[in-house]
Write a protein that holds these residues in place. Structure first.
Motif, PDB file in Angstrom:
ATOM      1  N   ASP A  15     110.042  65.277  29.963  1.00 14.09           N
ATOM      2  CA  ASP A  15     109.138  66.092  29.147  1.00 14.09           C
ATOM      3  C   ASP A  15     109.610  67.540  29.184  1.00 14.09           C
ATOM      4  O   ASP A  15     109.960  68.068  30.254  1.00 14.09           O
ATOM      5  N   ILE A  16     109.619  68.189  28.012  1.00 14.56           N
ATOM      6  CA  ILE A  16     109.871  69.621  27.912  1.00 14.56           C
ATOM      7  C   ILE A  16     108.519  70.305  27.866  1.00 14.56           C
ATOM      8  O   ILE A  16     107.746  70.138  26.911  1.00 14.56           O
ATOM      9  N   VAL A  17     108.207  71.065  28.914  1.00 15.57           N
ATOM     10  CA  VAL A  17     106.878  71.623  29.117  1.00 15.57           C
ATOM     11  C   VAL A  17     106.973  73.141  29.055  1.00 15.57           C
ATOM     12  O   VAL A  17     107.902  73.746  29.620  1.00 15.57           O
ATOM     13  N   ASP A  18     106.022  73.767  28.372  1.00  9.02           N
ATOM     14  CA  ASP A  18     106.014  75.226  28.284  1.00  9.02           C
ATOM     15  C   ASP A  18     105.367  75.833  29.530  1.00  9.02           C
ATOM     16  O   ASP A  18     104.965  75.115  30.459  1.00  9.02           O
ATOM     17  N   ALA A  19     105.242  77.155  29.538  1.00  5.20           N
ATOM     18  CA  ALA A  19     104.723  77.845  30.722  1.00  5.20           C
ATOM     19  C   ALA A  19     103.267  77.504  31.002  1.00  5.20           C
ATOM     20  O   ALA A  19     102.811  77.557  32.153  1.00  5.20           O
ATOM     21  N   ALA A  20     102.495  77.133  29.954  1.00  7.47           N
ATOM     22  CA  ALA A  20     101.083  76.778  30.130  1.00  7.47           C
ATOM     23  C   ALA A  20     100.887  75.344  30.592  1.00  7.47           C
ATOM     24  O   ALA A  20      99.741  74.931  30.835  1.00  7.47           O
ATOM     25  N   GLY A  21     101.992  74.576  30.700  1.00  8.17           N
ATOM     26  CA  GLY A  21     101.878  73.181  31.130  1.00  8.17           C
ATOM     27  C   GLY A  21     101.720  72.198  30.001  1.00  8.17           C
ATOM     28  O   GLY A  21     101.458  71.015  30.262  1.00  8.17           O
ATOM     29  N   ASN A  22     101.912  72.622  28.757  1.00  3.77           N
ATOM     30  CA  ASN A  22     101.778  71.729  27.610  1.00  3.77           C
ATOM     31  C   ASN A  22     103.123  71.094  27.265  1.00  3.77           C
ATOM     32  O   ASN A  22     104.148  71.783  27.222  1.00  3.77           O
ATOM     33  N   THR A  23     103.100  69.801  27.019  1.00  3.92           N
ATOM     34  CA  THR A  23     104.318  69.103  26.615  1.00  3.92           C
ATOM     35  C   THR A  23     104.646  69.453  25.170  1.00  3.92           C
ATOM     36  O   THR A  23     103.818  69.275  24.273  1.00  3.92           O
ATOM     37  N   VAL A  24     105.848  69.927  24.946  1.00 11.25           N
ATOM     38  CA  VAL A  24     106.284  70.354  23.616  1.00 11.25           C
ATOM     39  C   VAL A  24     107.216  69.327  22.996  1.00 11.25           C
ATOM     40  O   VAL A  24     107.074  68.963  21.818  1.00 11.25           O
ATOM     41  N   LEU A  25     108.183  68.834  23.775  1.00  6.64           N
ATOM     42  CA  LEU A  25     109.152  67.850  23.297  1.00  6.64           C
ATOM     43  C   LEU A  25     109.368  66.804  24.379  1.00  6.64           C
ATOM     44  O   LEU A  25     108.968  66.982  25.536  1.00  6.64           O
TER      45      LEU A  25
END
Length: 339
Positions: free
Chosen positions: A230-240
């Protein structure tokens, strides 16, 4: 019989003729009846002393300031320097770096390059010590665009004990530098057990840009058949999401890891382990990767995808190459004992 010399003719004095001196003089003396010509007489300023150099004639100027003295073998006229090619030091060719583009105001410093890129090539450098011995060394990579211009240089920061004892499962700090040698991306991989059947031993990579500012993570998700991330942003949301093949091994061909949308329905890019040739694959662990993503993708997500390349290299291809090197080394030892 004595030789008879002719007597001086009338009108000529017995002294030396005009224009000829008994001792060598800088110029010629004025003849009788003629006024000295302007510019003649004493030695003019700017001319060197006669016979200062063996091959330099009287009346030629000295070498001008800023030019070196003439050489002993291939002497050139004054005013010319030595040939520029032979005197140039021979060194390694300079690296052609990508020019720094103008990025948006909210772009982290150093990620401006990624705003104009939809593909990257990652080339691992061949380590001579690792090639001829079984000693593991820190990895180094050159990150280039499709035009061959270098965008970043990545170097692993690790100690010798971790390199030799932990192998490809080792934790590491990876520093990614731009053309000014400034660290713009920092990757951190904590130590995790490499048992893929255990959900509590999944790998993770922390991405910082700039150093100290976490922009996202690469997190391995549990899967029985295929490797998934999982590609996760700084907020912990999965983006890709990244989904690998059933058998992630390089066997006479490229290995592709698909980059998909967060729901897994749309393919938006890929990470490719490129086949480097039989000799390079067999005797080195220097791998080549290609990565593609949408041009309008957020530069922070592009940087996280770049970090995923290094994690995939360590997890699947560094281990395979190390095993090949160990088997080759053991086969050489057994062959030696047979004799």
């Amino acid at each position: 019989m004595a030789q008879v010399y002719p007597q001086p003719q009338p009108g000529y004095a017995p002294q030396p003729q005009p224009g000829y001196a008994l001792q060598p003089q800088p110029g010629y003396a004025p003849q009788p009846g003629y006024a000295p010509q302007p510019g003649y007489g004493q030695q003019q300023p700017g001319y060197g002393q006669p016979n200062q150099f063996p091959s330099q004639q009287s009346g030629y100027a000295q070498p001008q300031p800023g030019y070196g003295p003439p050489s002993n073998i291939s002497q050139q006229p004054a005013g010319y320097g030595a040939p520029p090619v032979q005197n140039q030091p021979r060194g390694r060719p300079s690296v052609q770096w990508m020019p720094i583009p103008q990025g948006p105001s909210d772009c982290p410093p150093g990620l401006e390059y990624l705003t104009q890129i939809d593909q990257l090539l990652v080339h691992q450098q061949v380590e001579i010590l690792e090639l001829f011995t079984n000693i593991e060394t820190a990895n180094k990579y050159a990150v280039k665009n499709t035009m061959g211009q270098q965008v970043y240089f990545a170097a692993e920061d690790n100690d010798c004990c971790t390199l030799q004892c932990c192998g490809p499962s080792r934790p590491f700090e990876l520093r990614i530098l731009d053309n000014t040698q400034k660290e713009v991306i920092h990757l951190s991989r904590p130590y995790r057990c490499s048992a893929c059947c255990c959900p509590c031993c999944l790998q993770e990579l922390v991405v910082e840009a700039p150093v100290g500012n976490v922009i996202g993570y690469v997190r391995q998700t549990w899967s029985i058949l295929t490797p998934c991330f999982d590609i996760v942003d700084a907020a912990g949301n999965t983006v890709l999401k990244i989904e690998g093949p059933l058998c992630p091994c390089s066997c006479m061909g490229d290995v592709e890891f698909e980059v998909k949308s967060k729901d897994g329905a749309t393919r938006v890019g890929k990470i490719t382990k490129q086949w480097s040739g039989l000799l390079k694959e067999a005797f080195t662990d220097a791998d080549n990767f290609g990565i593609s993503f949408p041009m309008d993708l957020d530069v922070k997500i592009k940087a996280i995808l770049l970090g995923a390349v290094f994690l995939i290299d360590f997890m699947f291809f560094e281990e395979a190459n190390n095993n090949d090197n160990r088997h080759h080394h053991q086969a050489h030892i057994h062959h030696h004992h047979d004799y």
